[in-house]
Design an enzyme around this catalytic site. Sequence first.
Site, short mmCIF file in Angstrom:
data_model
loop_
_atom_site.label_atom_id
_atom_site.label_comp_id
_atom_site.label_asym_id
_atom_site.label_seq_id
_atom_site.Cartn_x
_atom_site.Cartn_y
_atom_site.Cartn_z
N ARG A 102 0.85 -1.19 0.00
CA ARG A 102 0.00 0.00 0.00
C ARG A 102 0.88 1.24 0.00
O ARG A 102 1.85 1.33 0.76
CB ARG A 102 -0.90 0.03 1.24
CG ARG A 102 -2.12 -0.90 1.16
CD ARG A 102 -3.10 -0.45 0.09
NE ARG A 102 -4.30 -1.26 0.03
CZ ARG A 102 -4.48 -2.30 -0.81
NH1 ARG A 102 -3.52 -2.64 -1.66
NH2 ARG A 102 -5.62 -2.95 -0.82
N GLU A 162 -3.63 7.51 -5.41
CA GLU A 162 -3.91 6.72 -6.61
C GLU A 162 -5.27 7.10 -7.19
O GLU A 162 -6.24 7.12 -6.44
CB GLU A 162 -3.90 5.23 -6.27
CG GLU A 162 -2.52 4.74 -5.87
CD GLU A 162 -2.49 3.25 -5.54
OE1 GLU A 162 -3.50 2.56 -5.75
OE2 GLU A 162 -1.45 2.78 -5.06
N HIS A 193 -0.59 -0.19 -9.79
CA HIS A 193 -1.27 -1.09 -8.83
C HIS A 193 -1.74 -2.37 -9.54
O HIS A 193 -2.93 -2.68 -9.59
CB HIS A 193 -2.44 -0.36 -8.16
CG HIS A 193 -2.85 -0.94 -6.84
ND1 HIS A 193 -3.25 -0.19 -5.77
CD2 HIS A 193 -2.94 -2.23 -6.42
CE1 HIS A 193 -3.57 -0.97 -4.75
NE2 HIS A 193 -3.38 -2.22 -5.12
C1 DGY Z 1 -5.75 -6.06 -2.92
O1 DGY Z 1 -6.34 -7.12 -3.12
O2 DGY Z 1 -5.78 -5.48 -1.82
C2 DGY Z 1 -5.04 -5.44 -4.07
O3 DGY Z 1 -4.18 -4.44 -3.68
C3 DGY Z 1 -6.03 -4.89 -5.07
O4 DGY Z 1 -6.72 -3.82 -4.47
#
Ligand code: DGY
Length: 323
Positions: free
Chosen positions: A236, A265, A284
């Site tokens: 993250r 993002e 991402h």
């Molecule tokens: C998750 O599954 O948390 C990935 O980062 C996609 O949002």
Amino acid sequence: MTNKPKVLTHVPIEDDLMESICEVAEVDQLIITAPRSELLVALKDVDGILLTPRVRADTEFFDAAPKLKVISTTSVGYDPFDIPEATKHGVVVCNTPGVLTAAVANLTIASIFSLALRLFEYEPYVRSGGWSKREKAPPLGTDIQGKILGVIGFGRIGQEVTQRMQALGMRTLWHDVFDVPHSSAPESEYRSLNELLADADFVSLHTNLDASSRHMIGEAELNLMKPTAYLINTARGPLVDQVALTKALQSNQIAGAALDVLEKEPPVEDDPIFTLPNIICFPHIGTATKETRRAMRELAVKNLIAVITGKKPLASVNPEVLG
Ligand code: DGY
């Protein structure tokens, strides 16, 4: 008039998955890009919602959904959802752990190789004609065998990355909020956060985002890293203070970074981080393979159906709601 529970789908899903929800519920669909005001209205009488972490589930959200029993997200991450508030409202939050472990590990490992072998510089060098014109080539890369990988967050994905990189000859360290890992975890050396940052040649983040982990990597932590070390973040964005990281990369305090996630993002177009030659950045895509995304939607639908039909979901983050 039907007695079936009501479900709102706020993410596109395949027809077969939609059919399986329709067998047990009355379904309304709201497109993923709908404004929040429309979502809040649509929540009024729903028992369950299928969504993505693009949606913020806060007090306003739960107040708008008095009948809600389940939030099922097509992601493993649940940081945009206020879990104590969900629990207070009797809403179980389901997520998709496990099915995406390999995909995120793949991207992490690809990033380590790309940085170590400077693939991200060699590829554009050839494509832009540098090789043909005999221009000066990028500097030599570095081997990964014998180097130290520091994994922060020793859950499923951190362990998978550890295991695979050990097989490729790396020495591994781990750090997490717990200091005794699950018995099935691969053998790896525990370090405090500061020790790990000082020792590792590659630091890879695999921890959840919450108030305690926000900006866990800031100026002080980056200063502990070796000038030859790389940071990889496929978890993250807000785990890292991006302003501090930008400065550390500008001043070559660390050698480089691979970022699949950013603090904001999508990012602003002129984010200074994109001007740096020593980063690689992706939008991402850690889980973005056809198979993995399908498995995530499938698990999210199974979780949703389980809760609205009175069964235990396969994965939830506040199972105490179900008693
Ligand atoms: C998750 O599954 O948390 C990935 O980062 C996609 O949002």
